[in-house]
Structure formats: structure tokens, C-alpha cells
Design a protein around this motif. Sequence first.
Motif, PDB file in Angstrom:
ATOM      1  N   ASP A   7      13.303   5.812  -6.578  1.00 14.28           N
ATOM      2  CA  ASP A   7      12.721   6.714  -7.570  1.00 14.28           C
ATOM      3  C   ASP A   7      11.217   6.535  -7.651  1.00 14.28           C
ATOM      4  O   ASP A   7      10.693   5.425  -7.587  1.00 14.28           O
ATOM      5  N   ARG A   8      10.513   7.619  -7.772  1.00 12.15           N
ATOM      6  CA  ARG A   8       9.059   7.605  -7.902  1.00 12.15           C
ATOM      7  C   ARG A   8       8.683   8.399  -9.144  1.00 12.15           C
ATOM      8  O   ARG A   8       9.356   9.348  -9.535  1.00 12.15           O
ATOM      9  N   TYR A   9       7.596   8.007  -9.748  1.00 15.28           N
ATOM     10  CA  TYR A   9       7.098   8.706 -10.916  1.00 15.28           C
ATOM     11  C   TYR A   9       5.828   9.431 -10.537  1.00 15.28           C
ATOM     12  O   TYR A   9       5.014   8.920  -9.762  1.00 15.28           O
ATOM     13  N   GLU A  10       5.663  10.613 -11.088  1.00 14.62           N
ATOM     14  CA  GLU A  10       4.449  11.368 -10.827  1.00 14.62           C
ATOM     15  C   GLU A  10       3.254  10.603 -11.362  1.00 14.62           C
ATOM     16  O   GLU A  10       3.284  10.076 -12.469  1.00 14.62           O
ATOM     17  N   ALA A  11       2.229  10.527 -10.567  1.00 13.57           N
ATOM     18  CA  ALA A  11       1.008   9.842 -10.970  1.00 13.57           C
ATOM     19  C   ALA A  11      -0.158  10.450 -10.203  1.00 13.57           C
ATOM     20  O   ALA A  11       0.021  10.960  -9.100  1.00 13.57           O
ATOM     21  N   PRO A  12      -1.325  10.398 -10.800  1.00 14.33           N
ATOM     22  CA  PRO A  12      -2.479  10.948 -10.089  1.00 14.33           C
ATOM     23  C   PRO A  12      -2.807  10.090  -8.865  1.00 14.33           C
ATOM     24  O   PRO A  12      -2.549   8.886  -8.844  1.00 14.33           O
ATOM     25  N   ALA A  13      -3.362  10.718  -7.851  1.00 12.25           N
ATOM     26  CA  ALA A  13      -3.779   9.987  -6.653  1.00 12.25           C
ATOM     27  C   ALA A  13      -4.957   9.085  -7.022  1.00 12.25           C
ATOM     28  O   ALA A  13      -5.844   9.473  -7.783  1.00 12.25           O
ATOM     29  N   VAL A  14      -4.928   7.866  -6.527  1.00  9.85           N
ATOM     30  CA  VAL A  14      -6.014   6.926  -6.778  1.00  9.85           C
ATOM     31  C   VAL A  14      -6.483   6.342  -5.451  1.00  9.85           C
ATOM     32  O   VAL A  14      -5.724   6.271  -4.483  1.00  9.85           O
ATOM     33  N   ASP A  15      -7.708   5.903  -5.439  1.00  6.57           N
ATOM     34  CA  ASP A  15      -8.273   5.283  -4.243  1.00  6.57           C
ATOM     35  C   ASP A  15      -8.062   3.772  -4.333  1.00  6.57           C
ATOM     36  O   ASP A  15      -8.613   3.125  -5.226  1.00  6.57           O
ATOM     37  N   PRO A  16      -7.289   3.176  -3.435  1.00  8.97           N
ATOM     38  CA  PRO A  16      -7.026   1.739  -3.503  1.00  8.97           C
ATOM     39  C   PRO A  16      -8.186   0.887  -2.985  1.00  8.97           C
ATOM     40  O   PRO A  16      -8.094  -0.334  -2.988  1.00  8.97           O
ATOM     41  N   ALA A  17      -9.275   1.493  -2.583  1.00  6.85           N
ATOM     42  CA  ALA A  17     -10.401   0.750  -2.004  1.00  6.85           C
ATOM     43  C   ALA A  17     -10.948  -0.311  -2.955  1.00  6.85           C
ATOM     44  O   ALA A  17     -11.468  -1.338  -2.509  1.00  6.85           O
ATOM     45  N   ILE A  18     -10.817  -0.093  -4.262  1.00  3.98           N
ATOM     46  CA  ILE A  18     -11.330  -1.063  -5.234  1.00  3.98           C
ATOM     47  C   ILE A  18     -10.679  -2.439  -5.056  1.00  3.98           C
ATOM     48  O   ILE A  18     -11.279  -3.467  -5.365  1.00  3.98           O
ATOM     49  N   LEU A  19      -9.456  -2.472  -4.513  1.00  5.39           N
ATOM     50  CA  LEU A  19      -8.779  -3.748  -4.304  1.00  5.39           C
ATOM     51  C   LEU A  19      -9.516  -4.629  -3.308  1.00  5.39           C
ATOM     52  O   LEU A  19      -9.424  -5.850  -3.351  1.00  5.39           O
ATOM     53  N   GLY A  20     -10.281  -4.030  -2.424  1.00  4.76           N
ATOM     54  CA  GLY A  20     -11.042  -4.784  -1.439  1.00  4.76           C
ATOM     55  C   GLY A  20     -12.416  -5.206  -1.926  1.00  4.76           C
ATOM     56  O   GLY A  20     -13.132  -5.927  -1.229  1.00  4.76           O
ATOM     57  N   GLU A  21     -12.790  -4.781  -3.117  1.00  8.04           N
ATOM     58  CA  GLU A  21     -14.100  -5.125  -3.662  1.00  8.04           C
ATOM     59  C   GLU A  21     -14.065  -6.484  -4.355  1.00  8.04           C
ATOM     60  O   GLU A  21     -13.045  -6.915  -4.864  1.00  8.04           O
TER      61      GLU A  21
END
Length: 87
Positions: A7-21
Motif C-alpha cells: 500500500d502507498r499513500y499519496e504524497a507530493p514528490a520531494v527531492d531526496p538530494a537533501i539527504l546527501g547534504e
Amino acid sequence: MTISLQDRYEAPAVDPAILGESLKFPVSGLVAKNRFVNAAMNERLCTWDQHDLSKRGVPTSELVHLYEVWGRGGYGVILSKLQAHVH
């Protein structure tokens, strides 16, 4: 309501690049090279002796090796747990 692993929940697209900062901790001033965290867990890799309290909770070579491997793994932060001692 039953939820399955698929199951997945609707969510806005986010940029995961912050995880590398990098992340600076305001109190200590230390800087983590990224935002990936290895949380503390119970590895059960310390010694135990039912009768000799001084032999309880001593880190084994396996535990030392495990943290060495994690240290080379690229985590920004590694949280170690408190080794419990029963008195």
C-alpha cells in the motif's frame, strides 16, 4: 482497515538530494557529512557471565568489527547504544 506492505499513500514528490547534504549540529558544532543515520540497536555482541559482574558487557571483537564496517559505510551519523550492566 488493513494495510499491506504494498500500500502507498499519496504524497507530493520531494527531492531526496537533501539527504546527501551535510548537517551541522547547533549545540556541539559538529558536522555530519550527510543525513543518513544508523540508529542504535541491540547487537548482543558483548560478553556475559552469570557469576562474574566484571565480565559483563565487555565489547567483543565482533562488535568492534561491526562498528568499523559501519564507519566505512558512509553514514553521516552512527548512534551507539548504552551497554547495559546489571549490578
